[in-house]
Structure formats: structure tokens, C-alpha cells
Design a protein around this motif. Structure first.
Motif, PDB file in Angstrom:
ATOM      1  N   VAL A  25      59.557 -42.679  -4.484  1.00  0.00           N
ATOM      2  CA  VAL A  25      59.241 -42.051  -3.203  1.00  0.00           C
ATOM      3  C   VAL A  25      59.440 -43.073  -2.084  1.00  0.00           C
ATOM      4  O   VAL A  25      58.958 -44.199  -2.165  1.00  0.00           O
ATOM      5  CB  VAL A  25      57.786 -41.533  -3.196  1.00  0.00           C
ATOM      6  CG1 VAL A  25      57.447 -40.945  -1.848  1.00  0.00           C
ATOM      7  CG2 VAL A  25      57.631 -40.491  -4.291  1.00  0.00           C
ATOM      8  N   ARG A  26      60.162 -42.666  -1.064  1.00  0.00           N
ATOM      9  CA  ARG A  26      60.453 -43.581   0.042  1.00  0.00           C
ATOM     10  C   ARG A  26      59.520 -43.382   1.239  1.00  0.00           C
ATOM     11  O   ARG A  26      59.361 -44.272   2.049  1.00  0.00           O
ATOM     12  CB  ARG A  26      61.898 -43.371   0.511  1.00  0.00           C
ATOM     13  CG  ARG A  26      62.925 -43.728  -0.541  1.00  0.00           C
ATOM     14  CD  ARG A  26      62.943 -45.209  -0.844  1.00  0.00           C
ATOM     15  NE  ARG A  26      63.957 -45.556  -1.824  1.00  0.00           N
ATOM     16  CZ  ARG A  26      64.150 -46.783  -2.293  1.00  0.00           C
ATOM     17  NH1 ARG A  26      63.400 -47.771  -1.851  1.00  0.00           N
ATOM     18  NH2 ARG A  26      65.082 -47.013  -3.189  1.00  0.00           N
ATOM     19  N   THR A  27      58.906 -42.197   1.349  1.00  0.00           N
ATOM     20  CA  THR A  27      58.088 -41.914   2.537  1.00  0.00           C
ATOM     21  C   THR A  27      56.638 -41.671   2.159  1.00  0.00           C
ATOM     22  O   THR A  27      55.922 -40.969   2.851  1.00  0.00           O
ATOM     23  CB  THR A  27      58.648 -40.692   3.284  1.00  0.00           C
ATOM     24  OG1 THR A  27      58.659 -39.574   2.391  1.00  0.00           O
ATOM     25  CG2 THR A  27      60.041 -40.971   3.799  1.00  0.00           C
ATOM     26  N   ARG A  58      49.397 -44.616   6.730  1.00  0.00           N
ATOM     27  CA  ARG A  58      50.816 -44.316   6.895  1.00  0.00           C
ATOM     28  C   ARG A  58      51.492 -45.451   7.658  1.00  0.00           C
ATOM     29  O   ARG A  58      50.851 -46.191   8.407  1.00  0.00           O
ATOM     30  CB  ARG A  58      50.999 -43.009   7.673  1.00  0.00           C
ATOM     31  CG  ARG A  58      50.390 -41.801   6.981  1.00  0.00           C
ATOM     32  CD  ARG A  58      51.248 -41.331   5.810  1.00  0.00           C
ATOM     33  NE  ARG A  58      50.605 -40.244   5.063  1.00  0.00           N
ATOM     34  CZ  ARG A  58      51.223 -39.523   4.144  1.00  0.00           C
ATOM     35  NH1 ARG A  58      52.496 -39.770   3.859  1.00  0.00           N
ATOM     36  NH2 ARG A  58      50.578 -38.576   3.505  1.00  0.00           N
ATOM     37  N   GLY A  59      52.748 -45.570   7.516  1.00  0.00           N
ATOM     38  CA  GLY A  59      53.492 -46.579   8.235  1.00  0.00           C
ATOM     39  C   GLY A  59      54.684 -47.042   7.426  1.00  0.00           C
ATOM     40  O   GLY A  59      54.947 -46.585   6.314  1.00  0.00           O
ATOM     41  N   VAL A  60      55.410 -47.963   8.001  1.00  0.00           N
ATOM     42  CA  VAL A  60      56.586 -48.527   7.351  1.00  0.00           C
ATOM     43  C   VAL A  60      56.320 -49.997   7.113  1.00  0.00           C
ATOM     44  O   VAL A  60      55.988 -50.738   8.051  1.00  0.00           O
ATOM     45  CB  VAL A  60      57.851 -48.349   8.225  1.00  0.00           C
ATOM     46  CG1 VAL A  60      59.054 -48.971   7.534  1.00  0.00           C
ATOM     47  CG2 VAL A  60      58.093 -46.873   8.480  1.00  0.00           C
ATOM     48  N   ARG A  61      56.422 -50.404   5.891  1.00  0.00           N
ATOM     49  CA  ARG A  61      56.196 -51.812   5.549  1.00  0.00           C
ATOM     50  C   ARG A  61      57.544 -52.500   5.420  1.00  0.00           C
ATOM     51  O   ARG A  61      58.370 -52.140   4.581  1.00  0.00           O
ATOM     52  CB  ARG A  61      55.414 -51.925   4.246  1.00  0.00           C
ATOM     53  CG  ARG A  61      55.205 -53.363   3.789  1.00  0.00           C
ATOM     54  CD  ARG A  61      54.224 -53.439   2.643  1.00  0.00           C
ATOM     55  NE  ARG A  61      52.917 -52.969   3.039  1.00  0.00           N
ATOM     56  CZ  ARG A  61      51.916 -52.751   2.189  1.00  0.00           C
ATOM     57  NH1 ARG A  61      52.093 -52.967   0.904  1.00  0.00           N
ATOM     58  NH2 ARG A  61      50.749 -52.319   2.620  1.00  0.00           N
ATOM     59  N   LEU A  62      57.752 -53.485   6.295  1.00  0.00           N
ATOM     60  CA  LEU A  62      59.018 -54.216   6.300  1.00  0.00           C
ATOM     61  C   LEU A  62      58.785 -55.628   5.795  1.00  0.00           C
ATOM     62  O   LEU A  62      57.763 -56.247   6.095  1.00  0.00           O
ATOM     63  CB  LEU A  62      59.593 -54.266   7.719  1.00  0.00           C
ATOM     64  CG  LEU A  62      59.863 -52.902   8.378  1.00  0.00           C
ATOM     65  CD1 LEU A  62      60.399 -53.120   9.776  1.00  0.00           C
ATOM     66  CD2 LEU A  62      60.835 -52.088   7.555  1.00  0.00           C
TER      67      LEU A  62
END
Length: 665
Positions: A25-27, A58-62
Motif C-alpha cells: 500500500v502506497r497511501t 496521515r502524511g508523506v514520509r520522505l
């Protein structure tokens, strides 16, 4: 068919297993990723978080990786095309929380720089605080320099990173309509003072209001109390009317404002503690040090933040432990090339920084580290200044008082080896004293009428029961200018090369200006002049001889501390020693005599406009090595010095702000 059936039977389960294997899962939410579970991507909460009663984050981990290429391939250029490489990874990473921390600090040279660890975030250069020793002059204790009370030991700056709850709070702007818009305060006119190139943000950018009750309270305290005196030399009130709006999208600047507001509240109200102020101070310092490692940083924002953090350190109850940004603010101001002829926020930062140093030098008998001749002040009194712009005359007076402070700090400690050399030195100092006296008299004779008292009453004419005359000045910058003027005259009376302070001429000069200065402070109701009033009043109080006047001065200090939070307790002890209160015999003699304050004739302070041409600036004296101590805190406040401030964190910027637009005040 029989021979192929085993192969078919073996292939079917293999394909079925591959189809049944869960896809990545990407999101999904960050909570499931941390628990190594498959997220169903449900909104607003996924099934796993709902069942386990966890917060669905939630969020995007870079992940940022610092890759160094030892031997990059070289492609020879041709005439048809040209290629350049530009590394923007650090700039992009700085927009994410913690992203820039994954990178090593840049260096001017090609050598590698080790990563900056959290435990050394606040290791400032030790060379900034090295105080030179100069015998036989004795350097007073540094703890007594600024408005501070308790001088007990205090742990160094907290070396903690902001906690997670604070990390989750953002100060970014949104599209919500706000009553605090840039249209509330009209921009100043461009030709005279304001420089649009040095504003921190575009004036048309939408900004959201503060929505935290705590942050709103601290910002209100800053604007109404701290910014009040920081803007005492700024006609456009940048610190209380302009910069707070810019801080709404600059967390570093915002936390510096909140730290000062929380600190002031802790000083005046015992119900508030310093912990909140320390939290905002640490956060702003961390962000500033991180920004100083970015060569593409906004130098104007960094310099402004350092100036505000400098103010916080001065407000600290134990200032000796908080000297991190005093030299740093001066170095960043010089990096931005701000001087007395700058405009906008540059002028506001320059004058508050120079003013604080001047007060410290008067307190410690130091020389001003930034040579006043390099400030860029226009000292041509014949040049008219726009009506209502008294700040320009205040700047000129601060230049003169800085010259007087340097003259005072260089008083010889011992005679010359020969009588002829001693006579030459006395002659030179006498000429310099006369030139300074003529200069400050010329300033007083040429200032506009609005910078003279609106009212002047003798003590017996008032109902306040004060021992000092009531001197009424209207504008804040005029009050500051008059305090500096009387302070300069008192210092000149104390430093005459040939006459002692007990001589009739010097005694009368000192007493007259000391009483006028005390009269201003005793009756002023403007809290915005408290910082200048404390230091000026301490100079004037030293020469008072009447017990009644001395007791009233101590009451004035107590009132200032109660109203503004500035610590004045240390001045009680110093003044009592100078007055001889610890000597019981002298105390009884004062009680018996109780010398009253001299009543000056009313015409002594009547305004008399001068029709004579202004006295030209005195010629530059021959530069001779002075024997005083240059301000040790700001002596190396320049990034070109070998032991400059922020030495472990500073990276030279790639782009400096444009050359400031100069104004004639």
C-alpha cells in the motif's frame, strides 16, 4: 495429457498464491506503517486504527539521503550547448521538518564537514566572551550590566529539541480572512524611510491569524510591552506594527516574539513561569542555527530574529548565562550591511542594537565596539530634517554620546613619564573635551521646538511632593533624546581634564542636568522609555547629595521594576555605597543637614531659539591609541574575525540582500 497434468497442477497453486499475496500500500496511514500492518486506506480512520483506538496519522514520509560523488563523470562541453549543475536538495529538504538535519553542514572549502549533532546545537564560540584584562583598570562584574536582579548560578541554555506537541503546531498562513491584515497599518512612504526590498514578506500575501490562546497572549504582551520600547527609536514601529505580521509565516521569527512576550509576562506576573519562554527561545535558536547552515537563507529574517533573541537575553533574570545572540546579532547586522543610513527593518535593527550597546558601555565604562564614525550618521546640523522626524536628531545625539562614552573610557590611569608629555596629553584632552561640549550644546540649540519641554515646573509648584522639577515632554523619541542629552552633560562634568567634579563650575553643571534628568523620569508615564531611563537615572543619581532626593530615586527604580519587570535591585546596593549610606557617621550627618534640592529659576529652562548658524562638526582629532577597554562582548562580532559568533554553525550566504536604500532620516 497425463504427463502434463502434474505441471498444470503445480502451476495453478503458484499463480493462486501470487494473486493472494497482499499488494504494498502506497497511501496508507503512518500508524499502520509503524506497526508493519497492511492499511485498508479508510478515511478518516482506517480499520486497524479504529479497532486499536490509535491515532490514524496521515502524511508523506520522505527519506533524504546525502550522496557524495567522489569522481563525477566529465562531459566536455561543445559550442552548441552548455550545462550547469545546481544542487537544490538542501533547499527542498529544509521545507520539511527534520529534512535539513539529514545533511552535513556546508563549508567554503572542499573538505568534508562532520554532521551537526543535537548535543552541540548551542555550543557558541567561546571567543566571543573572552574579556581582555587591562591593568590597572578594574573591569566590573558582567552580571551587573543589564537589568537583572538575582545573580545566582543558572544552568546553561537548555539543550533540548522542541517536544512533539510543539512540533505538530504549524504557523503557516492559510486563506482564512483575518482582521490583522497588512491593510491595517499603511505602509510608510518609500522616498523617506521605507525600503520595499527589505520587507520580510510581500505585503499582499495572505496571512492567517494566531489561533492559539497562549500564543495570542504572548504576542499581545510583546506588541504592547516589549515592542513598545524596542520601537522607541523607530518612527514606523517595525517591531510592534510590521514584523508581527511577517512572523505569521516565519516560525523562527514567531517563536522569538513569543519568547520575549512570555519572558516579560514572567517578570511582571509571578503566576507565569519562565519555562514557556525558554521553550520558545530554544525553538527559535534551533531554527536560527539550522538556517545559518543554509547558504540560500533569508539573511534579513536571520538578522531580525537574532536581534529579538538578543532582547530576550537582556530581559533574562540571569543574563550572564544567556549571551549567545548578542554578538551574533551584531555580526548578522554587519553581514546585511545595515548602518545608520539604512531604511526599513534594517534601520530598526541597527538602532536598537547600537542603542543597547551604548547603554552597556555607559554602565561599564567601556568603549563602543562599533566606531561611531562608521555608523554613517549625518552630522550636518544645517541640513533640515522633515518636520515631525525627531528621530533623526535623536540619532545625531546618540552619536555624540557614544563619542563622550569613548572619551570617558579613555581617562588616563597614570601620568606620563615626562612633564612635557603630560602637558601635551592634557592639552589634547582639554581640546577634545571642549569640542564635545560645543557639539552637544550646538545640538541643543538647533533641535526643533518639539524636542524641548512642553512644560517645566519647579518642585514647589507641583502637588506631587517630588524633590525634582516636573519636565513634560510629549513624544517618546523626544524623551529618549533628552535622557541621552542630560546623561552626556553629566558625563562631561565628570571627565573634565583640568577641573574636578567638586569645582563650582562642574558641580553646578552636573547638579543642573542631574535634577532635570531625574525630573523627566520621576514624572514620565511612558513605559516605552524604561530601558534608557534606568541607565540614565543611575548616572544622574550618583551625584545627588540630598537624602530626600536619594530616597526618591530608589522609589523610582522600584516603580519601574514593578511596572515593566526590569530588574533594578542591584542598583540599590551600588548607589547606597556611592552615597555612603553604609557609613553610619556620614548617614547621620546627612540626616542632620538634609540638604534640600536647589531651586532653579524658571528662566533657566525657557526655550530660546537660536538665530546663530549651527556650530560645524568638530574636526577629526588625531587618532591615538586609547587606554580604555573596548566592549568585550562585541569586540569580535564580525564574521571576518577568527573567533566569530556562531562559529560551529555559520555558512556564508550565497546571496546578500541588495544594497540598502539610504534615507536622510
Amino acid at each position: 495429457m497425463a504427463t502434463t497434468e502434474p505441471h498444470v497442477a503445480a502451476a495453478v497453486p503458484e499463480n493462486t498464491a501470487a494473486a493472494a499475496r497482499p499488494k504494498r500500500v502506497r497511501t496508507g496511514c503512518l500508524t499502520c506503517r509503524e506497526r508493519h500492518l497492511k492499511c485498508d486506506e479508510g478515511l478518516p480512520e482506517c480499520q486497524n486504527c479504529r479497532k486499536s483506538s490509535r491515532t490514524c496519522k496521515r502524511g508523506v514520509r520522505l527519506n533524504f539521503i546525502d550522496t557524495q560523488v567522489k569522481s563525477p563523470p566529465i562531459t566536455p562541453p561543445t559550442q552548441d550547448w552548455d550545462i550547469t549543475f545546481q544542487d537544490e536538495s538542501r533547499e527542498i529538504a529544509s521545507e520539511y521538518r527534520g529534512g535539513l538535519g539529514r545533511y552535513a553542514a556546508l563549508s567554503q572549502e572542499a573538505e568534508e564537514v562532520p554532521d551537526i549533532k543535537d548535543e552541540v546545537l548551542y555550543q557558541f564560540s567561546s571567543g566571543v566572551m573572552n574579556t581582555p584584562t587591562l591593568a590597572p583598570q578594574q573591569l566590573p562584574s558582567l552580571q551587573q550590566s543589564l537589568p537583572a536582579g538575582d545573580m545566582e548560578s543558572y544552568p546553561a541554555v537548555s539543550q533540548r529539541r522542541p517536544n512533539k506537541s510543539r512540533e505538530q503546531q504549524t504557523h503557516s498562513s492559510n486563506n482564512t480572512d483575518s482582521t490583522f491584515t497588512s491593510q491595517t497599518i499603511p505602509p510608510p512612504p518609500l522616498p523617506t524611510y521605507h525600503d520595499s526590498k527589505q520587507t520580510l514578506t510581500p505585503p499582499s500575501e495572505a496571512r492567517g491569524p494566531l489561533d492559539s490562546p497562549e500564543e495570542l497572549l504572548f504576542m499581545q504582551v510583546f506588541v504592547e510591552e516589549v515592542g513598545l520600547w524596542m520601537d522607541s527609536l523607530d518612527p514606523y514601529k517595525h517591531f510592534s506594527r510590521v514584523l508581527p505580521f511577517d512572523s505569521l509565516h516565519e516560525p523562527m521569527l514567531l517563536n522569538a516574539f513569543l519568547a520575549c512576550g512570555a519572558r516579560h509576562l514572567a517578570l511582571v506576573n509571578p503566576a507565569y513561569h519562565e519555562d514557556k519562554a525558554l521553550h520558545y527561545y530554544d525553538d527559535a535558536t534551533t531554527r536560527l542555527l539550522e538556517a545559518l547552515q543554509n547558504p540560500n537563507r533569508n539573511t534579513v529574517t536571520c538578522a531580525t530574529t537574532a536581534v529579538i533573541l538578543n532582547v530576550y537575553e537582556i530581559m533574562s533574570e540571569r543574563p550572564l548565562q544567556r549571551m549567545n545572540h548578542i554578538a551574533g546579532a551584531r555580526a548578522l547586522i554587519k553581514e546585511c550591511r545595515w548602518t545608520a543610513r539604512s531604511a526599513g527593518v534594517g534601520a530598526a535593527c541597527f538602532w536598537i542594537n547600537v542603542g543597547m550597546e551604548l547603554l552597556s558601555c555607559i554602565r561599564f565604562n567601556w568603549q563602543v565596539a562599533w566606531d561611531p564614525d562608521l555608523w554613517g550618521v549625518d552630522m550636518d546640523f544645517s541640513r533640515e530634517i522633515d518636520y515631525g522626524r525627531e528621530e533623526g536628531w535623536t540619532y545625531r545625539l546618540m552619536y555624540i554620546v557614544a563619542k563622550i562614552a569613548n572619551f570617558r573610557s579613555s581617562v588616563p590611569r597614570q601620568a606620563e613619564s615626562t612633564q612635557h608629555a603630560e602637558q601635551v596629553r592634557l592639552t589634547n584632552r582639554f581640546n577634545e573635551w571642549n569640542q564635545l561640549k560645543d557639539w552637544i550644546d550646538s545640538w541643543n540649540n538647533n533641535v526643533p521646538r518639539t524636542m524641548h519641554p512642553m512644560g517645566y515646573l519647579q518642585p514647589h509648584q507641583t502637588s506631587s511632593k517630588s524633590a525634582f522639577p516636573e519636565v513634560w515632554l510629549i513624544k517618546r523619541t523626544t524623551i529618549v533624546a533628552r535622557l541621552f542629552y542630560h546623561t552626556g552633560m553629566c558625563l562631561l562634568a565628570q571627565t573634565h581634564p583640568l577641573l574636578s567634579t567638586s569645582s563650582p563650575e562642574m558641580h553646578e553643571l552636573q547638579q543642573s542636568h542631574a535634577h532635570d534628568l531625574c525630573g523627566i523620569v520621576a514624572h514620565v508615564k511612558d513605559r516605552g522609555v524604561a530601558s534608557v531611563a534606568i541607565r540614565s537615572l543611575a548616572i544622574a543619581a550618583e551625584c545627588l547629595v540630598s537624602r530626600r532626593e536619594q530616597e526618591e530615586v530608589l522609589d523610582i527604580f522600584d516603580r519601574i521594576q514593578k511596572e515593566t519587570g526590569w530588574r533594578t535591585g542591584f542598583l540599590h546596593k551600588e548607589l547606597k555605597e556611592k552615597w555612603g549610606w553604609n557609613n553610619q557617621e556620614q548617614y547621620q550627618q546627612q540626616q542632620q543637614q538634609n540638604i534640600p534640592a536647589p531651586i532653579l529659576p524658571l528662566q533657566s529652562y525657557q526655550y530660546q531659539p537660536s538665530n546663530l548658524p549651527p556650530v560645524p562638526p568638530p574636526p577629526s582629532l588625531k587618532q591615538v591609541p586609547r587606554q580604555g577597554i573596548i566592549n568585550p562582548i562585541l569586540r569580535s562580532a564580525d564574521f571576518s574575525a577568527p573567533t566569530h559568533p556562531y562559529q560551529s554553525h555559520y555558512v556564508a550566504p550565497l546571496h546578500l540582500p541588495p544594497q540598502p536604500h539610504y534615507s536622510q532620516y
